[in-house]
Write a protein that holds these residues in place. Sequence first.
Motif, mmCIF file in Angstrom:
data_model
loop_
_atom_site.group_PDB
_atom_site.id
_atom_site.type_symbol
_atom_site.label_atom_id
_atom_site.label_comp_id
_atom_site.label_asym_id
_atom_site.label_seq_id
_atom_site.Cartn_x
_atom_site.Cartn_y
_atom_site.Cartn_z
ATOM 1 N N ARG A 131 -63.930 -66.810 17.057
ATOM 2 C CA ARG A 131 -62.983 -66.512 15.977
ATOM 3 C C ARG A 131 -63.235 -65.157 15.326
ATOM 4 O O ARG A 131 -62.358 -64.634 14.635
ATOM 5 C CB ARG A 131 -63.082 -67.604 14.900
ATOM 6 N N LEU A 132 -64.438 -64.630 15.508
ATOM 7 C CA LEU A 132 -64.806 -63.368 14.875
ATOM 8 C C LEU A 132 -65.726 -62.593 15.809
ATOM 9 O O LEU A 132 -66.699 -63.153 16.321
ATOM 10 C CB LEU A 132 -65.526 -63.635 13.545
ATOM 11 N N THR A 133 -65.407 -61.322 16.040
ATOM 12 C CA THR A 133 -66.238 -60.460 16.866
ATOM 13 C C THR A 133 -66.800 -59.331 16.016
ATOM 14 O O THR A 133 -66.033 -58.594 15.379
ATOM 15 C CB THR A 133 -65.433 -59.878 18.047
ATOM 16 N N LEU A 134 -68.102 -59.216 15.987
ATOM 17 C CA LEU A 134 -68.769 -58.167 15.229
ATOM 18 C C LEU A 134 -69.086 -57.025 16.175
ATOM 19 O O LEU A 134 -69.808 -57.208 17.160
ATOM 20 C CB LEU A 134 -70.050 -58.703 14.581
ATOM 21 N N LEU A 135 -68.541 -55.851 15.878
ATOM 22 C CA LEU A 135 -68.688 -54.676 16.737
ATOM 23 C C LEU A 135 -69.781 -53.792 16.165
ATOM 24 O O LEU A 135 -69.552 -53.009 15.233
ATOM 25 C CB LEU A 135 -67.361 -53.918 16.820
ATOM 26 N N VAL A 136 -70.982 -53.937 16.710
ATOM 27 C CA VAL A 136 -72.157 -53.287 16.146
ATOM 28 C C VAL A 136 -72.411 -51.983 16.900
ATOM 29 O O VAL A 136 -72.911 -51.980 18.023
ATOM 30 C CB VAL A 136 -73.385 -54.208 16.226
ATOM 31 N N GLY A 137 -72.048 -50.870 16.276
ATOM 32 C CA GLY A 137 -72.274 -49.565 16.879
ATOM 33 C C GLY A 137 -71.052 -49.011 17.586
ATOM 34 O O GLY A 137 -70.076 -49.706 17.862
ATOM 35 N N ALA A 138 -71.134 -47.717 17.891
ATOM 36 C CA ALA A 138 -69.976 -46.984 18.397
ATOM 37 C C ALA A 138 -69.544 -47.430 19.788
ATOM 38 O O ALA A 138 -68.345 -47.435 20.097
ATOM 39 C CB ALA A 138 -70.285 -45.484 18.409
ATOM 40 N N TYR A 139 -70.486 -47.804 20.643
ATOM 41 C CA TYR A 139 -70.107 -48.182 22.009
ATOM 42 C C TYR A 139 -69.230 -49.432 22.012
ATOM 43 O O TYR A 139 -68.206 -49.490 22.701
ATOM 44 C CB TYR A 139 -71.352 -48.395 22.872
ATOM 45 N N ALA A 140 -69.617 -50.441 21.239
ATOM 46 C CA ALA A 140 -68.817 -51.662 21.147
ATOM 47 C C ALA A 140 -67.476 -51.386 20.482
ATOM 48 O O ALA A 140 -66.442 -51.942 20.870
ATOM 49 C CB ALA A 140 -69.584 -52.732 20.373
ATOM 50 N N GLN A 141 -67.478 -50.514 19.483
ATOM 51 C CA GLN A 141 -66.228 -50.210 18.789
ATOM 52 C C GLN A 141 -65.246 -49.500 19.700
ATOM 53 O O GLN A 141 -64.051 -49.814 19.713
ATOM 54 C CB GLN A 141 -66.538 -49.386 17.538
ATOM 55 N N ARG A 142 -65.736 -48.558 20.486
ATOM 56 C CA ARG A 142 -64.840 -47.856 21.409
ATOM 57 C C ARG A 142 -64.273 -48.806 22.460
ATOM 58 O O ARG A 142 -63.091 -48.714 22.817
ATOM 59 C CB ARG A 142 -65.578 -46.692 22.083
ATOM 60 N N TYR A 143 -65.095 -49.723 22.942
ATOM 61 C CA TYR A 143 -64.632 -50.643 23.977
ATOM 62 C C TYR A 143 -63.587 -51.609 23.422
ATOM 63 O O TYR A 143 -62.533 -51.817 24.026
ATOM 64 C CB TYR A 143 -65.812 -51.432 24.549
ATOM 65 N N LEU A 145 -61.936 -51.608 20.303
ATOM 66 C CA LEU A 145 -60.854 -51.087 19.473
ATOM 67 C C LEU A 145 -59.985 -50.068 20.200
ATOM 68 O O LEU A 145 -58.859 -49.804 19.764
ATOM 69 C CB LEU A 145 -61.426 -50.465 18.196
ATOM 70 N N GLY A 146 -60.488 -49.489 21.261
ATOM 71 C CA GLY A 146 -59.697 -48.555 22.049
ATOM 72 C C GLY A 146 -59.198 -47.380 21.219
ATOM 73 O O GLY A 146 -59.957 -46.729 20.499
ATOM 74 N N ALA A 147 -57.902 -47.123 21.299
ATOM 75 C CA ALA A 147 -57.310 -45.968 20.623
ATOM 76 C C ALA A 147 -57.378 -46.080 19.110
ATOM 77 O O ALA A 147 -57.200 -45.077 18.399
ATOM 78 C CB ALA A 147 -55.862 -45.794 21.070
ATOM 79 N N ALA A 148 -57.649 -47.263 18.581
ATOM 80 C CA ALA A 148 -57.704 -47.452 17.125
ATOM 81 C C ALA A 148 -59.035 -47.001 16.530
ATOM 82 O O ALA A 148 -59.172 -46.934 15.304
ATOM 83 C CB ALA A 148 -57.457 -48.913 16.767
ATOM 84 N N VAL A 149 -60.000 -46.671 17.384
ATOM 85 C CA VAL A 149 -61.290 -46.231 16.873
ATOM 86 C C VAL A 149 -61.143 -44.846 16.247
ATOM 87 O O VAL A 149 -60.303 -44.043 16.675
ATOM 88 C CB VAL A 149 -62.340 -46.231 18.003
ATOM 89 N N LYS A 150 -61.937 -44.566 15.240
ATOM 90 C CA LYS A 150 -61.875 -43.280 14.541
ATOM 91 C C LYS A 150 -62.805 -42.260 15.198
ATOM 92 O O LYS A 150 -63.516 -42.564 16.147
ATOM 93 C CB LYS A 150 -62.232 -43.459 13.073
#
Length: 204
Positions: A131-143, A145-150
């Motif tokens: 139900r919830l995914t915690l994106l810890v660090g830039a590598y997980a966020q890029r994977y 969130l895709g284009a929505a990453v800052k």
Amino acid sequence: HRDLPSFPTRRSSDLALDALVEEIRACGACELPHAPRPVVWVHPQARILIAGQAPGRRVHESGVPWDDPSGDRLRAWLEMDRAAFYDKSKIAVAAMGFCYPGTVNGADLPPRRECAPLWRPKLLPMLKNVRLTLLVGAYAQRYHLGAAVKATLGETVRAWRSYPPDVMPLPHPSWRNSAWLKRNPWFEQELLPELRARVSSALR
């Protein structure tokens, strides 16, 4: 004639996840400076998925995810003790790289590029109760969130309200990031209370 005891049978989807985990643990796709030891911590009933970067040396040695000072800080952020954190039926851990990538000049190398595209498309669809995914660090966020990453990790974390409520970007809880946390008091004042509320809701 005595009735034989009945035992609960595991669903085929659970068995398929078990088989995939064994396949991951036997992976030899990368050339590493040490023997591979993939660390993957999953259960079909898990409600929260923690997607980090890759195991560090201590986790590589123990085989237990977040079994280091960074894990202590992450558990403090979540207000969760070790017993709850390591309950696989609640918390799944699948980093962007399952193996410790080694170090250069005392710093951990990035997760191996082969790992995420090889395993995540197979693994994530099997975690149907997350139900919830915690994106810890830039590598997980890029994977995830895709284009929505800052442009930077700090900007992505600061924009946490703009992402769906089932994902939460976080900085890495490494003690090397203590200066960043001091420069950004909003993280503890605004994000952490919401993080804890979402964790509690996901586990209910």
